[in-house]
Design an enzyme around this catalytic site. Structure first.
Site, PDB file in Angstrom:
ATOM      1  N   CYS A  28     -18.177  27.034  -6.808  1.00 41.44           N
ATOM      2  CA  CYS A  28     -17.611  28.287  -6.634  1.00 41.44           C
ATOM      3  C   CYS A  28     -18.900  29.421  -6.660  1.00 41.44           C
ATOM      4  O   CYS A  28     -19.734  29.578  -5.903  1.00 41.44           O
ATOM      5  CB  CYS A  28     -16.587  28.408  -7.757  1.00 41.44           C
ATOM      6  SG  CYS A  28     -15.526  30.062  -7.700  1.00 41.44           S
ATOM      7  N   HIS A  29     -18.754  29.990  -7.821  1.00 33.05           N
ATOM      8  CA  HIS A  29     -19.884  31.155  -8.212  1.00 33.05           C
ATOM      9  C   HIS A  29     -21.195  30.445  -9.118  1.00 33.05           C
ATOM     10  O   HIS A  29     -22.176  31.259  -9.173  1.00 33.05           O
ATOM     11  CB  HIS A  29     -19.524  31.970  -8.992  1.00 33.05           C
ATOM     12  CG  HIS A  29     -18.552  33.309  -8.555  1.00 33.05           C
ATOM     13  ND1 HIS A  29     -17.327  32.814  -8.034  1.00 33.05           N
ATOM     14  CD2 HIS A  29     -18.682  34.488  -8.012  1.00 33.05           C
ATOM     15  CE1 HIS A  29     -16.719  33.811  -7.306  1.00 33.05           C
ATOM     16  NE2 HIS A  29     -17.533  35.028  -7.437  1.00 33.05           N
TER      17      HIS A  29
END
Length: 186
Positions: free
Chosen positions: A115-116
């Site tokens: 994800c991030h």
């Protein structure tokens, strides 16, 4: 060998702080432990717990096993970097967190970010010339840092393993397990 023995003797570090995406820490941790790996949650500061973010609200706390100041990359076979917007954004401002990731990069051991989570890989100088994926909003950040971004469930480029989102966790965790099977114990 049973599923619960597959990763026996392997040690995994999960580096996170408050604001990690709940499922991106707890589910890979659970799957790795079911496969027999020992997993430590590592966090900066003196917190004994860190709090997750679960979709639109604060999630459940997770116990911290090792303070970042006491963690040594040589004690682990792989590093997992969960996402969530807040978690990697805070870790990027922690020089010790970036130094820990850099030392993992130098070791050649697997580093998995979802994800991030790949934001921290930029600050650690590990993305130039590498193929990666992430949450779509990080695409330009990664490309500007020299990475080749692709929209895939999981991307493995050498020691780096990346995925896009919580729905990719089964493939992400599977790729981490496969990489751990390739390396010897710490």
């Amino acid at each position: 060998m049973t599923e619960s023995e597959k990763l026996s003797g392997r040690r995994v570090a999960i580096l996170a702080t408050d604001g990690f995406e709940q499922s991106e820490l707890t589910e890979p941790k659970r799957l790795l432990e079911v496969a027999g790996a020992h997993v430590d949650v590592i966090a900066p500061g003196g917190a004994t717990q860190i709090k997750g973010w679960d979709k639109k609200n604060w999630g459940d706390p997770v116990n911290v096993d090792v303070a970042l100041k006491d963690a040594r990359p040589e004690n682990y076979d792989a590093l997992v970097l969960p996402g969530g917007v807040m978690n990697p954004d805070k870790l990027r401002l922690e020089p010790d967190a970036i130094a820990f990731i850099v030392r993992f990069g130098e070791s050649g051991k697997p580093i998995a970010a979802i994800c991030h989570g790949p934001w921290t890989l930029i600050d650690a100088g590990l993305v130039k010339g590498r193929k990666l994926t992430s949450w779509p909003s990080l695409r330009k950040d990664l490309e500007n840092a020299g990475a080749q971004w692709e929209n895939s469930e999981v991307v493995r480029d050498g020691q780096l393993i990346t995925s896009r989102k919580p729905q990719d966790i089964p493939a992400f965790s599977g790729a981490v397990m496969a990489a751990l099977e390739e390396v010897g114990g710490a």
